[in-house]
Write an enzyme that holds these catalytic residues in place. Structure first.
Site, PDB file in Angstrom:
ATOM      1  N   ASP A  26      12.887  13.905  12.792  1.00 34.30           N
ATOM      2  CA  ASP A  26      14.017  13.535  13.222  1.00 34.30           C
ATOM      3  C   ASP A  26      13.400  13.953  14.708  1.00 34.30           C
ATOM      4  OD1 ASP A  26      15.373  12.814  11.501  1.00 34.30           O
ATOM      5  OD2 ASP A  26      17.186  14.301  11.101  1.00 34.30           O
ATOM      6  N   LYS A 126      17.253   7.421   8.715  1.00 34.91           N
ATOM      7  CA  LYS A 126      18.184   7.429   7.502  1.00 34.91           C
ATOM      8  C   LYS A 126      19.407   8.140   8.484  1.00 34.91           C
ATOM      9  CE  LYS A 126      16.097  12.504   8.615  1.00 34.91           C
ATOM     10  NZ  LYS A 126      17.349  12.950   8.504  1.00 34.91           N
ATOM     11  N   THR A 156      14.691  23.090  10.511  1.00 33.41           N
ATOM     12  CA  THR A 156      14.217  23.655   9.831  1.00 33.41           C
ATOM     13  C   THR A 156      14.837  23.952   8.494  1.00 33.41           C
ATOM     14  OG1 THR A 156      12.288  24.984  11.137  1.00 33.41           O
ATOM     15  CG2 THR A 156      12.193  25.531   9.147  1.00 33.41           C
ATOM     16  N   ASP A 157      16.132  24.271   8.801  1.00 32.99           N
ATOM     17  CA  ASP A 157      16.072  24.790   7.982  1.00 32.99           C
ATOM     18  C   ASP A 157      17.535  24.162   7.134  1.00 32.99           C
ATOM     19  OD1 ASP A 157      17.353  25.285  10.463  1.00 32.99           O
ATOM     20  OD2 ASP A 157      19.617  25.741   9.582  1.00 32.99           O
ATOM     21  N   VAL A 158      18.054  22.466   7.701  1.00 32.35           N
ATOM     22  CA  VAL A 158      18.330  21.414   7.180  1.00 32.35           C
ATOM     23  C   VAL A 158      18.147  19.731   7.030  1.00 32.35           C
ATOM     24  CG1 VAL A 158      20.525  19.761   7.422  1.00 32.35           C
ATOM     25  CG2 VAL A 158      20.323  22.906   8.821  1.00 32.35           C
ATOM     26  N   CYS A 159      17.488  19.618   8.193  1.00 27.34           N
ATOM     27  CA  CYS A 159      16.394  18.331   7.240  1.00 27.34           C
ATOM     28  C   CYS A 159      15.491  18.463   7.128  1.00 27.34           C
ATOM     29  CB  CYS A 159      16.962  17.260   8.732  1.00 27.34           C
ATOM     30  SG  CYS A 159      18.234  16.428   8.742  1.00 27.34           S
TER      31      CYS A 159
END
Length: 224
Positions: A26, A126, A156-159
C-alpha cells in the site's frame, strides 16, 4: 541466509530468490500524500514517506537477485458496490463522503511516483487490510512456487501486519523488514514489530534492510 531475530531467515537455511517475493504494501498516494486519506485522518504521512528510499534500495537488490516484486493497493470500486454498510458508515464518519479518497477511480489509489513499478512486477488490488482477502494473491504466489515473503510498506500495525499474519497461517515463511515499514503511530509501529518476534518468532523473523540487501547481493555477485 538473512541475519535476523529471533532466527536467521529462512529457518531452513535455504534462501532461494526464485522462491522469494518482496511485498510492498500500500505505498499509495492516499497514505503518503499530504492530502490523502491518512493525512485527512490527522496522521503525519512523513514517517511513511521516509521509508521510500529504503524500499527502493531493497527492490533494486531484489530485482538483481531474481526475487519477485509484489505491490498492493487498497481501495474500493468507484461505485462503492464492494463497500459493506459498516465501511460506508465509517467513511461517512471520517468525512470522506463525496470524495474519491480510497476509491480506485481516484488519484490517491495509485502507487506513489517515488516507487518504480515495472511491467514484470505483480500488482494486487484489495479492499481489506489483508492482501489475501478476496484477492488472487495466494494463487499468484503458489503458481510461481513462491514460499518466502519479505514484507515492506505501510502501515506496519494494520495492512502489513494483517497480511503477515494471514501469510503465516497459509504456511509462507515471512520476514518483516523493520526499517522498510512505517506507521503514523510510532507506538503501534514498534509494538507490531515486537509482536513478530514473540514466542520464538510466531510471525516469522525481523531484520533490517541492510542485512537483507547484503544477503541478496551474494546472489547477484554469484551470477556475474
Amino acid at each position: 541466509m538473512i541475519k535476523a531475530i529471533p532466527f536467521d531467515f529462512p529457518y531452513d537455511g535455504r534462501l532461494v530468490p526464485r522462491h522469494t517475493a518482496l511485498l510492498a504494501i500500500d505505498l499509495q498516494e492516499d497514505f503518503l500524500s499530504p492530502n490523502g486519506y491518512f493525512a485527512r485522518k490527522g496522521y503525519d504521512p512523513s514517517p511513511l514517506r521516509a521509508i521510500l528510499p529504503v524500499v527502493n534500495r531493497l527492490m533494486s537488490a531484489a530485482r538483481a537477485a531474481g526475487v519477485t516484486i509484489v505491490h498492493t493497493r487498497q481501495g474500493y470500486r468507484a461505485d462503492m458496490a464492494d463497500m459493506t454498510p459498516y465501511e460506508t458508515w465509517r467513511r461517512k464518519r471520517s468525512g470522506l463522503d463525496g470524495t474519491d479518497v480510497l476509491l480506485r477511480s481516484g488519484p490517491g489509489f495509485q502507487i506513489v511516483a517515488d516507487i518504480e513499478v515495472r511491467p514484470e512486477d505483480i500488482v494486487i488490488d484489495k479492499t481489506c487490510n489483508s492482501a489475501f482477502t478476496y484477492t488472487d494473491l495466494e494463487l499468484v504466489l503458489r503458481a510461481r512456487d513462491i514460499t518466502d515473503l519479505l514484507f515492506t510498506g505501510c502501515t506496519t500495525d494494520v495492512c502489513v501486519h494483517t497480511t503477515l499474519r494471514e501469510a503465516c497461517d497459509r504456511n509462507f515463511q515471512c520476514l518483516t523488514i523493520s526499517d522498510a515499514c512505517a506507521s503514523g503511530d510510532q507506538y503501534a509501529h514498534e509494538a507490531a514489530l515486537h509482536m513478530v518476534t514473540v514466542e520464538d518468532g510466531v510471525f516469522g523473523a525481523l531484520a533490517e534492510s541492510q542485512a537483507v540487501i547484503a544477503a541478496l547481493s551474494k546472489f547477484t555477485s554469484a551470477a556475474r
